[in-house]
Design a protein around this motif. Structure first.
Motif, PDB file in Angstrom:
ATOM      1  N   ILE A  63       0.837  -1.208   0.000  1.00  0.00           N
ATOM      2  CA  ILE A  63       0.000   0.000   0.000  1.00  0.00           C
ATOM      3  C   ILE A  63       0.869   1.254   0.000  1.00  0.00           C
ATOM      4  N   ASN A  64       1.983   1.201   0.709  1.00  0.00           N
ATOM      5  CA  ASN A  64       2.905   2.332   0.755  1.00  0.00           C
ATOM      6  C   ASN A  64       3.468   2.634  -0.637  1.00  0.00           C
ATOM      7  N   TYR A  65       3.875   1.593  -1.340  1.00  0.00           N
ATOM      8  CA  TYR A  65       4.358   1.758  -2.715  1.00  0.00           C
ATOM      9  C   TYR A  65       3.261   2.331  -3.616  1.00  0.00           C
ATOM     10  N   LEU A  66       2.040   1.880  -3.401  1.00  0.00           N
ATOM     11  CA  LEU A  66       0.937   2.237  -4.288  1.00  0.00           C
ATOM     12  C   LEU A  66       0.444   3.664  -4.053  1.00  0.00           C
ATOM     13  N   LEU A  67       0.246   4.025  -2.780  1.00  0.00           N
ATOM     14  CA  LEU A  67      -0.409   5.289  -2.453  1.00  0.00           C
ATOM     15  C   LEU A  67       0.548   6.433  -2.099  1.00  0.00           C
TER      16      LEU A  67
ATOM     17  N   VAL B  69       2.054  12.044   6.808  1.00  0.00           N
ATOM     18  CA  VAL B  69       2.483  11.839   5.421  1.00  0.00           C
ATOM     19  C   VAL B  69       1.273  11.627   4.517  1.00  0.00           C
ATOM     20  N   ILE B  70       0.355  10.759   4.944  1.00  0.00           N
ATOM     21  CA  ILE B  70      -0.830  10.464   4.130  1.00  0.00           C
ATOM     22  C   ILE B  70      -1.685  11.716   3.927  1.00  0.00           C
ATOM     23  N   LEU B  71      -1.947  12.433   5.016  1.00  0.00           N
ATOM     24  CA  LEU B  71      -2.773  13.642   4.919  1.00  0.00           C
ATOM     25  C   LEU B  71      -2.074  14.743   4.124  1.00  0.00           C
ATOM     26  N   SER B  72      -0.757  14.829   4.228  1.00  0.00           N
ATOM     27  CA  SER B  72      -0.012  15.833   3.455  1.00  0.00           C
ATOM     28  C   SER B  72      -0.170  15.607   1.958  1.00  0.00           C
TER      29      SER B  72
END
Length: 513
Positions: free
Chosen positions: A100-104, A427-430
Motif C-alpha cells: 500500500i505504501n508503494y501504491l499510495l 504523510v498520508i494527509l499531506s
C-alpha cells in the motif's frame, strides 16, 4: 563449527575460510563507499539523496534491505521459533503495508517533495508543504527523527554485537564496535549513493540466504514431512490462530501501519529517478520482501524440529539462523550466510545514520546557522557537518547498546511504532488532504509520538492483568495522531491557495505517461 549438545554461546569455532569470506565482504563494502565518495558527494543533495538519480532495482532492494534489518534474519525467526505459525501475521501485515505504501505514498511523495521546494528530508517537506514560516514543524519532526532513529540504530548495533558474540565467540562489545566502525566508514565517505548500492548488494545476499537455508534444513531433516513433525511436537506450531490472541494478531498485523511514517524508507521514494519507475520498482520490492519473509518464517518453523534433532540447545532464539548456518554448511558458505546477517544489520544502520545525519544538518544546522554570506557556497561545509553527524549519532547509539536489556524485535518494534504513529498519518494527509494545517500537523505528530511513549512506559506493563493493554503501541499511537491532526486542522485556519495549485500540478505530473 558448532559442538552439538552445548549452549550456543559455547558452540563457536569458525574455520579460517569463514573469516576470509567475512573479510571479502567488508572490503567490498568499503570499496562501494569509496565509489560513492568519488561519484556523488559534491553537495548536500547528492550526499543525502543521491541527486534524485537512483534506478528501480537499487531503489527497491535498498528500501527492502534498509527496512528488514537484522530482525528478518534473527528477530522474526526467533519469534516464529518461540511462538509458532501465528507469528506469521507480522510478515503478512508488513507485506500488505509495504504494498500500500508503494501504491499510495511513493509516487506522490516523489513528485510533491520536488515541486514543493525540492525537499531532501521529511521535515523539510512538511515545512514546505504547510508553508511554516516559524520552522516549528521542521524542528519538532527533526527532533523526533533524531531521538527515535538513535534508538532504532542502537537496535541494529545490538544485533551486530549478538552476531559476533554468538558466531565467533568474541566479546559482545568488540562486536558492536567493529560492525559500527565499518558502517561509519562507508556511510561517512560515500553518503546516500554508497548506502543505496551497498543496500542493493546486501539485499541480494539476504535473499539468497533466506532461500538457501530453509531448503537445506528440509533436506537435512525429513523434507516436507518435517512440518508434520513440527505439528506433532506441539499442535499450535502450525496454527495461524492458536498460540496467540486476537490482540496478538491485531498487533502483529498492525506493523504494516508503520510503513507510512518510516523516514529511511520514504527517502528511497524521494531519491528515485522518476515516479514513472514505481510500478516496476514495486514489483521488485514486494517480490523480494515476500520471498525473504517466507524464508524467515520457514527458518523459525523448521528450527523447532532442527534444534532437538541436532542435540543442540539455544539460550537465545534470535541466534537460530546462526546455528543453522554454521552446522549445515561448508565454512565458505557459512561465512557467506554470516555475511547475510551482517548485510541485514548494516544496511539498516547505515540508512538510519544517514537519515539522522541529514536531519541534523538540513533541519537544525542550516536552520540555526547565522551570518551567512550570500556569495559563499556552503555545500562542502554542509556535507562535512553531515559526516560529523554520522559519527556523533553512531557514538550515542553505541553507548545505549552497550548494555542491551531487550530482544531485537522489541527494540525495533518500539522505534517502528514511534515513527509510524508520529509521521504516518501526517504523510498520508499531506499528500491527499488539502485542508491539513500547520497547527494540526504539529499537534497530531506530537500526540502520536507521546501516545507511543506513554503506552510503552505505563500501559503495556498492565498487560499481565488485562490482555488489551498488550496491544502493539502503534495502533493507539496511529489512531490518536490521525484524529488529533484532523480535528485540530478543522478548528484552525486553512492553508493558502498554493496547496490547491501544488496538488493540481502533482496530479498532472502523475498522469503523464
Amino acid at each position: 563449527m558448532f559442538t552439538l549438545g552445548s549452549t550456543l554461546s559455547s558452540q563457536v569455532n569458525p574455520d579460517w575460510q569463514t573469516y576470509v569470506m567475512i573479510a571479502v565482504y567488508f572490503i567490498i563494502l568499503l570499496a562501494i563507499g569509496w565509489y560513492g565518495y568519488k561519484q556523488s558527494t559534491g553537495d548536500l543533495s547528492e550526499y543525502m539523496l543521491g541527486g534524485r538519480s537512483i534506478g528501480p532495482w537499487v531503489t527497491a532492494l535498498s528500501a527492502g534491505a534498509s527496512d528488514m534489518s537484522g530482525w528478518m534474519i534473527m528477530g522474526l525467526p526467533g519469534e516464529v521459533y518461540s511462538t509458532g505459525l501465528s507469528a506469521v501475521w507480522l510478515a503478512i501485515g508488513l507485506t500488505v503495508g509495504a504494498y500500500i505504501n508503494y501504491l499510495l505514498v511513493a509516487p506522490r511523495l516523489r513528485v510533491y517533495t520536488e515541486i514543493r521546494g525540492d525537499a531532501i528530508t521529511l521535515p523539510d517537506f512538511f515545512k514546505n508543504r504547510l508553508d511554516d514560516k516559524t520552522n516549528l514543524i521542521k524542528i519538532i519532526s527533526g527532533g523526533i527523527i533524531v531521538v527515535f532513529f538513535t534508538l532504532y540504530t542502537h537496535a541494529g548495533i545490538v544485533s551486530g554485537g549478538k552476531l559476533f558474540e554468538s558466531a565467533f565467540g568474541l566479546n559482545y562489545h568488540w562486536g558492536l564496535l567493529f560492525v559500527t566502525a565499518i558502517v561509519i566508514l562507508y556511510t561517512f565517505f560515500g553518503g546516500y549513493l554508497a548506502v543505496s548500492i551497498t543496500d542493493f548488494f546486501q539485499g541480494v545476499i539476504m535473499l539468497i540466504a533466506m532461500i538457501m537455508v530453509p531448503i537445506v534444513v528440509m533436506l537435512k531433516l525429513n523434507g516436507l514431512d518435517t512440518f508434520g513433525q513440527v505439528a506433532e511436537m506441539k499442535p499450535s506450531n502450525l496454527d495461524l490462530f492458536k498460540g496467540t490472541s486476537i490482540i496478538g494478531i491485531i498487533s502483529f498485523f498492525a506493523w504494516g501501519l508503520g510503513y507510512f511514517g518510516q523516514p529511511h524508507i520514504l527517502v528511497r521514494f524521494m531519491s528515485i529517478r522518476t515516479h514513472k519507475l514505481f510500478p516496476f520498482t514495486r514489483r521488485i520490492g514486494i517480490g523480494w520482501m515476500a520471498v525473504g519473509l517466507i524464508g524467515s518464517c520457514l527458518v523459525g518453523l523448521l528450527g523447532i524440529a532442527f534444534v532437538p534433532a541436532q542435540g543442540a540447545k539455544i539460550k537465545d532464539p534470535e541466534t537460530l539462523f546462526i546455528l543453522m548456518s554454521q552446522v549445515l554448511f561448508h565454512p565458505l558458505v557459512g561465512g557467506f550466510l554470516l555475511a547475510a546477517i551482517l548485510a541485514a544489520i548494516m544496511s539498516t544502520i547505515s540508512s538510519q545514520l544517514l537519515v539522522t545525519s541529514s536531519s541534523l544538518t538540513e533541519d537544525f544546522y542550516k536552520l540555526f546557522k547565522k551570518n551567512k554570506d550570500p556569495n559563499k557556497n556552503y555545500e562542502k561545509e554542509y556535507v562535512l557537518v553531515g559526516r560529523i553527524s554520522v559519527v556523533v549519532v553512531a557514538i550515542v547509539a553505541i553507548a545505549i547498546a552497550w548494555n542491551p536489556n531487550d530482544t531485537i524485535l522489541n527494540l525495533v518494534g518500539n522505534a517502528w511504532a514511534g515513527f509510524g504513529a508520529a509521521f504516518g498519518p501526517l504523510v498520508i494527509l499531506s499528500l491527499y488532504w488539502r485542508k491539513l494545517t500547520n497547527i494540526g500537523a504539529i499537534a497530531g505528530m506530537v500526540a502520536g509520538a507521546l501516545t507511543v511513549i506513554i503506552w510503552i512506559a505505563f500501559v503495556k506493563p498492565l498487560g499481565e492483568k488485562v490482555e488489551f493493554f498488550n496491544l502493539y503501541e502503534i495502533v493507539p499511537g496511529f489512531l490518536v495522531s490521525l484524529l488529533v491532526t484532523i480535528i485540530v486542522s478543522k478548528l484552525t485556519k486553512a492553508p493558502g491557495d498554493f496547496v490547491d495549485k501544488d496538488i493540481t500540478k502533482m496530479k498532472h505530473i502523475l498522469s503523464e505517461k
